[in-house]
Design a protein around this motif. Sequence first.
Motif, short mmCIF file in Angstrom:
data_model
loop_
_atom_site.label_atom_id
_atom_site.label_comp_id
_atom_site.label_asym_id
_atom_site.label_seq_id
_atom_site.Cartn_x
_atom_site.Cartn_y
_atom_site.Cartn_z
N ILE A 8 0.84 -1.20 0.00
CA ILE A 8 0.00 0.00 0.00
C ILE A 8 0.88 1.25 0.00
O ILE A 8 0.57 2.24 -0.66
N ILE A 9 1.97 1.20 0.73
CA ILE A 9 2.87 2.34 0.84
C ILE A 9 3.78 2.44 -0.39
O ILE A 9 3.96 3.50 -0.95
N GLN A 10 4.35 1.31 -0.76
CA GLN A 10 5.22 1.28 -1.94
C GLN A 10 4.76 0.13 -2.83
O GLN A 10 5.05 -1.03 -2.55
N PRO A 11 4.05 0.46 -3.91
CA PRO A 11 3.58 -0.60 -4.82
C PRO A 11 4.74 -1.42 -5.38
O PRO A 11 5.82 -0.88 -5.62
N PRO A 12 4.54 -2.72 -5.56
CA PRO A 12 5.62 -3.57 -6.07
C PRO A 12 6.10 -3.11 -7.45
O PRO A 12 5.30 -2.73 -8.30
N GLY A 13 7.39 -3.13 -7.63
CA GLY A 13 7.98 -2.75 -8.90
C GLY A 13 8.12 -1.25 -9.10
O GLY A 13 8.63 -0.81 -10.12
N GLN A 14 7.67 -0.47 -8.16
CA GLN A 14 7.75 0.98 -8.28
C GLN A 14 8.79 1.51 -7.31
O GLN A 14 8.74 1.21 -6.13
N ARG A 15 9.73 2.28 -7.81
CA ARG A 15 10.77 2.87 -6.97
C ARG A 15 10.31 4.26 -6.54
O ARG A 15 10.07 5.12 -7.37
N LEU A 16 10.20 4.45 -5.24
CA LEU A 16 9.82 5.76 -4.70
C LEU A 16 11.03 6.39 -4.03
O LEU A 16 11.88 5.70 -3.46
N ARG A 17 11.09 7.70 -4.10
CA ARG A 17 12.15 8.39 -3.37
C ARG A 17 11.90 8.22 -1.88
O ARG A 17 10.77 8.02 -1.43
N TRP A 18 12.97 8.34 -1.09
CA TRP A 18 12.85 8.12 0.35
C TRP A 18 11.88 9.10 0.99
O TRP A 18 11.16 8.75 1.92
#
Length: 107
Positions: A41-51
């Motif tokens: 929910i916080i970080q979808p799989p395969g998606q890179r989010l900035r810190w």
Amino acid sequence: MTLLIYLALLLLGVSCFLLHYLAHWRITRRLRQQHPARWAIIQPPGQRLRWATRWMRMTMVLKTAVPPLHQLLNDPVIRRWQRIWIWTPRLAWIFWLAALAIRWLDA
């Protein structure tokens, strides 16, 4: 003597703020390792989010009142760290305001 109390209060305030950030990190780590479906929910799989984006999303999850994260996951470790995360900034401000009051009354 007043100077020692003042410095102790400042140090306690700083340590509370550091503990607040440590609690945030520990909850994030526990959620990522023990509850990967909820972490998606916080970080979808395969998606890179900035810190910073991850940090803000996690903060929003921790601040949500309905339902609380620890209740949703039924995880006592997350519950303990979430309580620390909630109370340490409040304690830090109390310590810092007490230190300011000591300096103001001492001057």
